[in-house]
Scaffold this active site. Structure first.
Site, short mmCIF file in Angstrom:
data_model
loop_
_atom_site.label_atom_id
_atom_site.label_comp_id
_atom_site.label_asym_id
_atom_site.label_seq_id
_atom_site.Cartn_x
_atom_site.Cartn_y
_atom_site.Cartn_z
N SER A 144 18.81 -8.86 5.80
CA SER A 144 20.14 -9.38 5.44
C SER A 144 20.62 -8.65 4.20
O SER A 144 19.83 -7.95 3.53
CB SER A 144 19.99 -10.88 5.15
OG SER A 144 21.10 -11.37 4.43
N TYR A 157 16.88 -18.51 1.46
CA TYR A 157 17.18 -17.51 2.48
C TYR A 157 16.88 -16.12 1.93
O TYR A 157 16.27 -15.28 2.61
CB TYR A 157 18.66 -17.64 2.86
CG TYR A 157 19.13 -16.73 3.98
CD1 TYR A 157 18.89 -17.07 5.31
CD2 TYR A 157 19.84 -15.57 3.72
CE1 TYR A 157 19.34 -16.25 6.34
CE2 TYR A 157 20.29 -14.75 4.74
CZ TYR A 157 20.04 -15.10 6.05
OH TYR A 157 20.49 -14.29 7.07
P1 NDP Z 1 22.86 -17.13 15.48
O1 NDP Z 1 22.82 -18.50 14.93
O2 NDP Z 1 23.96 -16.73 16.39
O3 NDP Z 1 21.50 -16.75 16.17
C1 NDP Z 1 20.27 -17.18 15.68
C2 NDP Z 1 19.31 -17.16 16.84
O4 NDP Z 1 18.03 -17.55 16.38
C3 NDP Z 1 19.72 -18.12 17.92
O5 NDP Z 1 19.82 -17.40 19.13
C4 NDP Z 1 18.60 -19.14 17.96
O6 NDP Z 1 18.25 -19.47 19.30
C5 NDP Z 1 17.45 -18.42 17.32
N1 NDP Z 1 16.54 -19.31 16.61
C6 NDP Z 1 16.76 -20.00 15.47
N2 NDP Z 1 15.67 -20.72 15.16
C7 NDP Z 1 14.75 -20.48 16.13
C8 NDP Z 1 13.44 -20.93 16.36
N3 NDP Z 1 12.82 -21.78 15.54
N4 NDP Z 1 12.79 -20.48 17.46
C9 NDP Z 1 13.39 -19.61 18.31
N5 NDP Z 1 14.64 -19.15 18.15
C10 NDP Z 1 15.31 -19.58 17.06
O7 NDP Z 1 22.84 -16.20 14.18
P2 NDP Z 1 22.93 -14.63 13.96
O8 NDP Z 1 23.00 -13.89 15.23
O9 NDP Z 1 23.97 -14.43 12.95
O10 NDP Z 1 21.53 -14.37 13.25
C11 NDP Z 1 20.52 -13.54 13.78
C12 NDP Z 1 19.71 -12.97 12.63
O11 NDP Z 1 20.54 -12.16 11.82
C13 NDP Z 1 19.11 -14.03 11.71
O12 NDP Z 1 17.82 -13.61 11.31
C14 NDP Z 1 20.05 -14.02 10.53
O13 NDP Z 1 19.44 -14.45 9.36
C15 NDP Z 1 20.40 -12.55 10.48
N6 NDP Z 1 21.62 -12.23 9.74
C16 NDP Z 1 22.85 -12.62 10.19
C17 NDP Z 1 23.99 -12.27 9.48
C18 NDP Z 1 25.35 -12.61 9.93
O14 NDP Z 1 26.31 -12.29 9.21
N7 NDP Z 1 25.55 -13.24 11.07
C19 NDP Z 1 23.90 -11.49 8.24
C20 NDP Z 1 22.56 -11.13 7.88
C21 NDP Z 1 21.48 -11.49 8.61
P3 NDP Z 1 18.27 -21.02 19.82
O15 NDP Z 1 19.69 -21.50 19.64
O16 NDP Z 1 17.82 -20.95 21.23
O17 NDP Z 1 17.30 -21.73 18.93
#
Ligand code: NDP
Length: 254
Positions: A144, A157
């Site tokens: 991130s 975070y």
């Molecule tokens: P979303 O909330 O769209 O996606 C997060 C995903 O993680 C979901 O598909 C969810 O699936 C899965 N997830 C969360 N907890 C669990 C768990 N315990 N077990 C299995 N799956 C899990 O967020 P983003 O796409 O934005 O985030 C993806 C990554 O990118 C993360 O690591 C986030 O920190 C990182 N990030 C995002 C940024 C942004 O601006 N969006 C910026 C910087 C980093 P389900 O719903 O099935 O649990």
């Protein structure tokens, strides 16, 4: 182009059922990889599998909570059993609780660290035997901007995402001789469920991001297809331990 061809490769993408994870999964699938989507929400995962199959890829899903070690082992085993191998892992699942450090409970600390960092370590351990057997592997960890910067509501975070970069560097050095490359991707501000909630809750965030990002726009999950293919393919075979911003220039402007 052969350098970027992923035919015959099999990827596990945690959180591959939405947001950045699905953006990466789409890129991998379009380049020829078979994809195992691992997430908690079966409806979201089924929809992602349909979308990946529409690209002509083999795709399956497994219900997995990446904070559970047995689920991390199960998703690695499922890729081998149902898709015939495992040579790419994307540690993408993540969450956030935005609070000042003095307001955080220890339970919240553990939830964020378990989801963002411990999960990546457990999944990394789980995929090693299959990659070792294949003679190569690619691990892509999602950091991130909070891997680089601090923020008033991001102590926990940020600790998890800083940890992701250091985990990446050390596993990269440990497994370089096994021909396993381990790299991190550091997204800027991307339009996903995670940030839609932040935009709703934090007044002015949308415009601040636009003003602070040289590219002048929020990122889109589709912006992650290219970096996923690059880091999963032969094109990046001499790149390991790197942390690559995909941020429209956010991290390089004063
Ligand atoms: P979303 O909330 O769209 O996606 C997060 C995903 O993680 C979901 O598909 C969810 O699936 C899965 N997830 C969360 N907890 C669990 C768990 N315990 N077990 C299995 N799956 C899990 O967020 P983003 O796409 O934005 O985030 C993806 C990554 O990118 C993360 O690591 C986030 O920190 C990182 N990030 C995002 C940024 C942004 O601006 N969006 C910026 C910087 C980093 P389900 O719903 O099935 O649990």
């Amino acid at each position: 182009m052969k350098l970027f061809d992923l035919s015959g490769r099999v990827a596990v993408v945690t959180g591959g059922n939405g947001g950045i994870g699905l953006g990466m999964a789409r890129g991998l699938a379009a380049a020829g990889a078979a994809v195992m989507v691992a997430g908690r929400n079966p409806e979201k995962s089924a929809a992602a599998v349909r979308a990946l199959r529409e690209l002509g890829a083999k795709a399956e899903s497994i219900e997995a909570d990446v904070t559970r070690e047995e689920d991390c082992r199960a998703m690695a085993a499922a890729a081998v059993e149902r898709l015939g191998g495992l040579t790419i892992l994307v540690n993408n699942a993540g969450t956030n609780v935005r609070k000042r450090p003095e307001e955080y409970s220890l339970a919240e600390w553990h939830r964020v660290l378990d989801t963002n960092l411990t999960s990546a370590f457990m999944a990394t351990q789980a995929v090693y035997p299959a990659m070792k057997k294949a003679g190569f592997g690619k691990i892509i960890n999602i950091g991130s901007m909070l891997s680089i910067f601090g923020g008033t509501a991001h102590a926990v975070y940020g600790a998890s995402k800083g940890g992701i970069v250091q985990l990446t560097r050390s596993v990269a050095t440990s497994w370089a001789r096994d021909n396993i490359q381990v790299n991190a991707v550091l997204p800027g501000w991307i339009d996903t469920d995670l940030t839609r909630a932040a935009r709703r809750d934090i007044e002015g965030l949308h415009d601040r991001v636009l003003a602070r990002t040289p590219a002048g726009r929020w990122g889109d999950p589709a912006d992650f297809a290219g970096i996923a293919v690059f880091l999963a393919s032969a094109a990046s075979d001499f790149i390991t331990g790197a942390a690559i911003p995909v941020d429209g220039g956010f991290s390089v402007q004063v």
